[in-house]
Each structure stands twice: as C-alpha cells, then as structure tokens.
Motif scaffolding. Structure first.
Motif: not given
Length: 198
Positions: A188-196
C-alpha cells in the motif's frame, strides 16, 4: 521517495534522544536509506528512503517507544539528493513537514501526506499501530524473541513458560495480525508513493 521527519516528544522536559535514535534508525536498514538520518533542527531528525519496507520498519520502530511523532512525506524530491538532507527539496519534503505537524496531535503519533493514496496508507498504518499500542510487556517479550528467529519452543525456554503460554501471549499481542498486515502495508505504501510521484 519517502521522507520521514521524526520529532522528539516533550523534548524540553526530557533528555536528548536524538544521538541514540540516529544510530538506531541507521542500523535498521542501512542499504535502503538514501539520505540521513540526520538531526535537522533541535529535537528533530530526518531521513529519506526509496523503499516502502524500510519506511514502515522505521515508522513502527519510532512509534513503539511513544517518544516520537513521525511524519511521512510521499512523492518526488530534487535529485541528486544533497550530502546533507537538511538541504533537500521537493514535494515529499513539504509533505513530510505537514505530516509531522499532524502526527503530533494524533494518538498513533504518525501521519502520512502526499498524493491520493496517502490517506488510505495512513489509515491502515494507524490501525496496525493501534494493535501494537495495546500490546503488553509480556506480549513484547514474545514478539522480540520471535523476531530474533527463535521458535516458540525456544521462546518458552527463554521465558521459562510453557509453549502454550507463548501461543496465548502471541495471540493476545496480535502477532499473527501484524505478520499478515506488514507485507500488505508495504504494498500500500509503495503504491501510494508511486501515485504521489506520478
């Protein structure tokens, strides 16, 4: 990139915890920390990592002691990162500053800012921290021993209790919940960072 801004709570009335914390955070994942950890101002330290697992490991370590407020900023940074993280620039640094200010007033002592996925990541990380905050000293004894790689039987021998008692403590401590949650939270954190950073 994950920028973690970690501020010591009640620093004016207690001892300076920054020197020991710098060494401890650097030890947790030296290969994945891309800048810092470094004291930035007064009772605050900062580090950068491009690895979601490292970010979560440091968040959980910082929030366990309840001595720190941890803000996590997601997104882009200006590269190359400077020799001193205090000179770092970019949206992730701005998000980390906003996040640590919010973390100071939250019971879980953590906040995550930056991009559309940050809200979901923050909510789920806070759920895990709430589980950990309910853990007793006896639960932490079992957790720490298992983290060393000991079997439940070896933990029982070390603590001089039965294997059944170890299982009961592990269940009450939510260790299985944490074991299952951590890999999901890393994703979840990796996906959130990629989105950001998109």
């Amino acid at each position: 990139m994950f920028i973690l801004t970690i501020d010591q709570k009640a620093s004016r009335t207690g001892s300076d915890l920054i020197p020991d914390a710098l060494a401890e955070f650097a030890r947790l994942a030296p290969a994945h920390i891309t800048a810092g950890p470094e004291r930035t101002v007064g009772d605050e330290l900062q580090l950068a990592t491009d690895d979601a697992g490292t970010a979560l490991r440091i968040i959980l370590h910082a929030t366990r002691t309840q001595h720190w407020s941890t803000g996590v900023g997601l997104g882009e940074v200006e590269t190359p990162l400077p020799a001193s993280i205090r000179s770092g620039r970019g949206p992730a640094f701005i998000h980390a500053r906003a996040a640590v200010d919010r973390a100071k007033s939250d019971p879980t002592r953590v906040a995550i800012s930056g991009g559309p996925g940050a809200t979901d990541a923050e909510a789920l990380v806070r759920l895990l921290i709430d589980v950990r905050d309910r853990r007793t000293d006896k639960g932490w004894q079992v957790s720490d021993a298992l983290a060393e790689g000991l079997s439940q039987q070896e933990v029982a021998q070390r603590l001089r209790i039965s294997a059944a008692a170890v299982s009961l403590r592990a269940r009450a401590a939510g260790l299985r919940v944490e074991e299952q949650a951590v890999p999901a939270l890393v994703r979840v954190l990796a996906a959130a960072d990629a989105q950001a950073g998109a």
